[in-house]
Design an enzyme around this catalytic site. Structure first.
Site, mmCIF file in Angstrom:
data_model
loop_
_atom_site.group_PDB
_atom_site.id
_atom_site.type_symbol
_atom_site.label_atom_id
_atom_site.label_comp_id
_atom_site.label_asym_id
_atom_site.label_seq_id
_atom_site.Cartn_x
_atom_site.Cartn_y
_atom_site.Cartn_z
ATOM 1 N N GLU A 1 -6.341 -10.856 -0.963
ATOM 2 C CA GLU A 1 -7.571 -10.126 0.371
ATOM 3 C C GLU A 1 -8.650 -9.761 -0.348
ATOM 4 O OE1 GLU A 1 -5.308 -7.040 2.062
ATOM 5 O OE2 GLU A 1 -4.012 -7.650 1.845
ATOM 6 N N ASN B 1 2.232 -5.439 -2.888
ATOM 7 C CA ASN B 1 0.708 -5.568 -3.080
ATOM 8 C C ASN B 1 -0.009 -4.027 -2.570
ATOM 9 O OD1 ASN B 1 -1.266 -7.924 -1.851
ATOM 10 N ND2 ASN B 1 -1.305 -7.233 -0.354
ATOM 11 N N GLU C 1 1.031 -1.195 0.099
ATOM 12 C CA GLU C 1 0.167 0.188 -0.056
ATOM 13 C C GLU C 1 0.504 1.262 0.430
ATOM 14 O OE1 GLU C 1 -2.742 0.255 3.335
ATOM 15 O OE2 GLU C 1 -3.657 -1.848 2.580
ATOM 16 N N ASP D 1 -12.032 -9.714 -0.849
ATOM 17 C CA ASP D 1 -13.738 -10.255 -0.061
ATOM 18 C C ASP D 1 -14.568 -9.010 -0.823
ATOM 19 O OD1 ASP D 1 -12.955 -7.234 0.826
ATOM 20 O OD2 ASP D 1 -12.321 -8.674 3.288
ATOM 21 N N HIS E 1 -10.266 -6.170 -2.383
ATOM 22 C CA HIS E 1 -11.373 -5.352 -1.287
ATOM 23 C C HIS E 1 -12.820 -4.339 -2.432
ATOM 24 C CE1 HIS E 1 -9.351 -6.536 1.856
ATOM 25 N NE2 HIS E 1 -8.141 -5.946 1.372
HETATM 26 C C1 XIL Z 1 -6.031 -6.102 8.392
HETATM 27 C C2 XIL Z 1 -6.286 -6.799 9.256
HETATM 28 O O1 XIL Z 1 -7.277 -8.068 8.922
HETATM 29 C C3 XIL Z 1 -7.086 -6.266 10.531
HETATM 30 O O2 XIL Z 1 -7.152 -7.147 11.617
HETATM 31 C C4 XIL Z 1 -6.041 -5.316 11.096
HETATM 32 O O3 XIL Z 1 -6.673 -4.464 12.444
HETATM 33 C C5 XIL Z 1 -5.441 -4.620 10.373
HETATM 34 O O4 XIL Z 1 -5.548 -5.202 9.199
HETATM 35 N N1 XIL Z 1 -5.169 -4.961 3.764
HETATM 36 C C6 XIL Z 1 -4.022 -5.200 4.250
HETATM 37 C C7 XIL Z 1 -3.786 -6.679 5.595
HETATM 38 O O5 XIL Z 1 -3.198 -5.343 3.546
HETATM 39 O O6 XIL Z 1 -3.268 -6.447 6.433
HETATM 40 C C8 XIL Z 1 -5.328 -5.382 6.443
HETATM 41 O O7 XIL Z 1 -5.511 -6.093 7.027
HETATM 42 C C9 XIL Z 1 -6.605 -5.928 5.618
HETATM 43 C C10 XIL Z 1 -6.554 -4.078 4.617
#
Ligand code: XIL
Length: 392
Positions: A286, A218, A167, A288, A257
Site C-alpha cells: 500500500e 498485512n 493490522e 504512498d 504508508h
Molecule cells: C482505506 C481506503 O483507501 C479508504 O477509501 C477507506 O475509507 C479506508 O480505508 N490500510 C489498509 C487499507 O489496509 O484498507 C486502507 O484503505 C488504508 C490503510
C-alpha cells in the site's frame, strides 16, 4: 597512448570500469522496444507493479488508461471489505470485486484480494449486533467463518495474493511501556471477542476455500518504520510460531504508508529479507508517501524540499523490494493525488502518490522508472506465478 589514458580516466570517472565487463550489458538493447511503463519495466525482473483502485471509478477514461498501462496487479481499495460485500446480513454483493477481476483479466493483471479479517470497515449489522449482545461470541466466530468461506470461494482462482488478516499488531504510538507483550493488540475487535487464535483460524479457513491463493499477513510499520523495529520483531516472532503450528501463511505484506516528517525506515530491506528467510513471499502492498501541503485542492508541499523527499522515500522503498528476490509485488495505494485517501485521513497532508492532482506524473514516478531501468541488470529476478506477465 595519451588518448587511451584519457578514455580510461573518463570511464573510471563514470564508474564504469569498476562495474566490470557486464557494465554495458542491456544498456543499448532494444532502444525502440524498451519498456517505459512501470509494469513493463518491473516485468524485466519478474516483479509485479501494482495499484489499489481508489476511487472505484473504472469509467473514468484517463484514470483507467493509466491504471491499465502502468500496473500489472490491482487491489480493490474497498470493494472486497466485509462492509461492502455484505451490507445487509445474508445478502452478498460481490459486484465491485467482480468488476475489478474483469478489469484485471482484460489487462492481463493479477489481483491482490484485500481483506478478509480486519477491525475496520465491518458491516453495521455486525458491530451493532455484537455491541447489543444479539450476536454472541460463538455466533460471531461462525459468521466470520462463513464470511471468509463465502468470499474466498467466490473469488477462488482469481486471486493471486489474499490479505487474509490486516493490522492486528499494536504500535509503539499506542502507548504503554513496554507495548503489549506479544505485540498483538488486545484492543482489537476480533482479539477482544474471539482471542488471538482467530487469526490462525482465518488463514486455515481461507486456505480451505481457495488453496492456490498466496495468503498474506498485512500490516503497517513492520519494516522498521516505527524507529524501534519492535513491531517488525513482534510480527516476525508471531509468523514463525504460526508456521511452526502449520498455519497456512505464505506471505507478509508491509503496507508502506510513509510520511516525510518521519525518517526513512532504514531497516526495510533487512526486515523484508528476514520475513523471506522463513520461506515466505513478501510484498509492499500500500505504498504512498505523504507530506504537508498548502491545500487539498492543489496539494503543493509546504516545503519545496518535500518534492525530493517524497521521491527519495519512494525510491528507497522500491529498492528495498527490488533487492529482495522474494518481494513479488510493489503496490501503491492509489496513483493519483486527487483520489488519494491521505487528505481525508491525515489533516494537512497530501502529495502522496505518483501522479499530481492534474494526473501528470511527478518526480517520484520518474525516479521509480529510473530505478526499474537499473534494476534490470542489478536486481535478482523473481520467479513463480506472478513473474511471468503472460502467465496464468
Ligand atoms: C482505506 C481506503 O483507501 C479508504 O477509501 C477507506 O475509507 C479506508 O480505508 N490500510 C489498509 C487499507 O489496509 O484498507 C486502507 O484503505 C488504508 C490503510
Amino acid at each position: 597512448m595519451r588518448l587511451r589514458t584519457l578514455a580510461v580516466a573518463a570511464l573510471s570517472m563514470l564508474g564504469l570500469l569498476a562495474a566490470g565487463p557486464t557494465a554495458f550489458a542491456g544498456s543499448h538493447t532494444g532502444t525502440s522496444a524498451a519498456p517505459t511503463t512501470l509494469r513493463g519495466l518491473a516485468a524485466q525482473v519478474g516483479l509485479r507493479f501494482g495499484t489499489a483502485i481508489i476511487p472505484f471509478d473504472l469509467n473514468n477514461a484517463p484514470y483507467t488508461q493509466i491504471a491499465a498501462q502502468q500496473f500489472s496487479v490491482v487491489t480493490p481499495g474497498n470493494e472486497m471489505k466485509w462492509q461492502v460485500v455484505e451490507p445487509t446480513q445474508g445478502v452478498l454483493d460481490f459486484s465491485g470485486g467482480d468488476r475489478l477481476v474483469a478489469f484485471a483479466k482484460a489487462n492481463n493483471d493479477l489481483v491482490r484480494g484485500h481483506t478478509l479479517l480486519w477491525h475496520n470497515q465491518l458491516p453495521n449489522w455486525l458491530t451493532t449486533g455484537v455491541a447489543n449482545g444479539t450476536i454472541s461470541n460463538d455466533q460471531l466466530r461462525d459468521l466470520l467463518h462463513q464470511h471468509i468461506t463465502d468470499e474466498a470461494k467466490h473469488f477462488k482462482g482469481e486471486i493471486w495474493q489474499w490479505d487474509v488478516a490486516n493490522e492486528f499488531f499494536a504500535n509503539t504510538f499506542d502507548g504503554g511501556t513496554p507495548p503489549l507483550p506479544d505485540g498483538i493488540s488486545t484492543n482489537d475487535f476480533w482479539v477482544k471477542h474471539l482471542g488471538e487464535g482467530i487469526i490462525g483460524d482465518a488463514f486455515r479457513w481461507a486456505h480451505a476455500a481457495d488453496p492456490k491463493a498466496l495468503l498474506f499477513y498485512n500490516d503497517f510499520n513492520i519494516a522498521g518504520e516505527d524507529g524501534t523495529n519492535l513491531k517488525s520483531n513482534n510480527v516476525f516472532a508471531w509468523v514463525k510460531t504460526m508456521l511452526a503450528q502449520g498455519v497456512p501463511i505464505q506471505g507478509v505484506g508491509d503496507q508502506g504508508h510513509l510520511d516525510t516528517q518521519f525518517g526513512f525506515p532504514t531497516r526495510m530491506e533487512q526486515d523484508l529479507t528476514r520475513f523471506a528467510s522463513l520461506g515466505l513471499k513478501v510484498a509492499v502492498t500500500e505504498a504512498d508517501v505523504r507530506t504537508f501541503v498548502v491545500d487539498t485542492a492543489t496539494q503543493q508541499p509546504t516545503d519545496r524540499l518535500a518534492v525530493f523527499a517524497t521521491a527519495h522515500y519512494y525510491d528507497q522503498m522500491l529498492k528495498a523490494c527490488l533487492f529482495v528476490r522474494q518481494c513479488i509485488s510493489f503496490t501503491v495505494w492509489g496513483f493519483a493525488d486527487a483520489d488519494s485517501w491521505i487528505p481525508g485521513f491525515f489533516k494537512g497532508e497530501g502529495y502522496a502518490t505518483l501522479w499530481d492532482v492534474n494526473l501528470q506524473p511527478k518526480t517520484s514516478f520518474f525516479d521509480l522508472q529510473g530505478d526499474l531501468r537499473l534494476a534490470k541488470d542489478g536486481a535478482p529476478h523473481r520467479t513463480g506465478r506472478g513473474a511471468d506477465p503472460d502467465g496464468d
